[in-house]
Design an enzyme around this catalytic site. Sequence first.
Site, PDB file in Angstrom:
ATOM      1  N   HIS A  56       2.036  -6.898   5.739  1.00  0.00           N
ATOM      2  CA  HIS A  56       0.985  -6.732   4.739  1.00  0.00           C
ATOM      3  C   HIS A  56       1.244  -7.663   3.561  1.00  0.00           C
ATOM      4  O   HIS A  56       2.392  -8.005   3.265  1.00  0.00           O
ATOM      5  CB  HIS A  56       0.948  -5.278   4.251  1.00  0.00           C
ATOM      6  CG  HIS A  56      -0.250  -4.942   3.424  1.00  0.00           C
ATOM      7  ND1 HIS A  56      -1.533  -5.055   3.899  1.00  0.00           N
ATOM      8  CD2 HIS A  56      -0.366  -4.520   2.136  1.00  0.00           C
ATOM      9  CE1 HIS A  56      -2.389  -4.692   2.958  1.00  0.00           C
ATOM     10  NE2 HIS A  56      -1.700  -4.375   1.874  1.00  0.00           N
TER      11      HIS A  56
ATOM     12  N   ASP B 155      -2.769  -2.879  -3.956  1.00  0.00           N
ATOM     13  CA  ASP B 155      -3.070  -2.974  -2.526  1.00  0.00           C
ATOM     14  C   ASP B 155      -4.555  -3.238  -2.329  1.00  0.00           C
ATOM     15  O   ASP B 155      -5.395  -2.400  -2.682  1.00  0.00           O
ATOM     16  CB  ASP B 155      -2.653  -1.683  -1.835  1.00  0.00           C
ATOM     17  CG  ASP B 155      -2.564  -1.812  -0.330  1.00  0.00           C
ATOM     18  OD1 ASP B 155      -3.329  -2.607   0.238  1.00  0.00           O
ATOM     19  OD2 ASP B 155      -1.723  -1.131   0.277  1.00  0.00           O
TER      20      ASP B 155
ATOM     21  N   CYS C 103      -5.709  -8.883   4.483  1.00  0.00           N
ATOM     22  CA  CYS C 103      -4.886  -8.578   3.306  1.00  0.00           C
ATOM     23  C   CYS C 103      -4.393  -9.854   2.628  1.00  0.00           C
ATOM     24  O   CYS C 103      -4.354  -9.939   1.390  1.00  0.00           O
ATOM     25  CB  CYS C 103      -3.715  -7.672   3.660  1.00  0.00           C
ATOM     26  SG  CYS C 103      -2.639  -8.297   4.975  1.00  0.00           S
TER      27      CYS C 103
END
Length: 239
Positions: A174, A192, A67
């Site tokens: 994240h 995202d 991520c």
Amino acid sequence: MTSCARSPYSSAPAQGTLYMRPLPNSLAALDSDGGRALFRRALLEGTLEGYFKLAQQFHTQADPAYCGLGSLVCALNALGIDPGRRWKGSWRWFSEELLDCCKPLEEVRRSGITLEEAACLARCSGAAVAVHRAGHANGAAFREHLLAAASASDGPVLIVNYSRRAVGQTGSGHFSPIAGFDAATDQALVLDTARFKYPPHWMPVELLFAAMQERDVETGEARGWMLVNRSGVASMAAR
């Protein structure tokens, strides 16, 4: 409709696998009716200027632990930074395998990266970075930086490091790039990069800031955010 006899895919889902997760009710998917309404208003208010170059370079991270790398790839390509290194063929272009100067990719695949490691990767890739810890700042400072990034078409790019658990999602730490801001409802547009898990969505800024205050177990520090820009461009100093 019958399936192709030669198809390598089974009609039944593979056991022990997942196909996406539902968003918590408190978060509006970008393509939902509510998400579209927020998008339209933010566009008219001029707080979606950062969205377009990010959207052009938005991609799905190549590994569940990537991520941070995926968010950096979006930011570096959106800012038009030349990596000066070959990607494939004759092309120079940022991809996750080029982000290997601060931590071996195999280690990233096992444990991800911290906020400091993300900043290190951005700097050695030719970007200017200002890092901000949520434990040493307040919501007003974050909103100031959020508004600056959302209102500018040429940088900086805001990347947040937060706890998924704290916003009602599955998982732990994240990274995500932030592409816009709706002032009327005080919500940020989260792009995202784990698109196999959650779609782009709007998140209340208060909730996001609280999720950045959770401590990273690896560093013992609160999470936070960073502003990424081209080198030589004045950045908003860490507070």
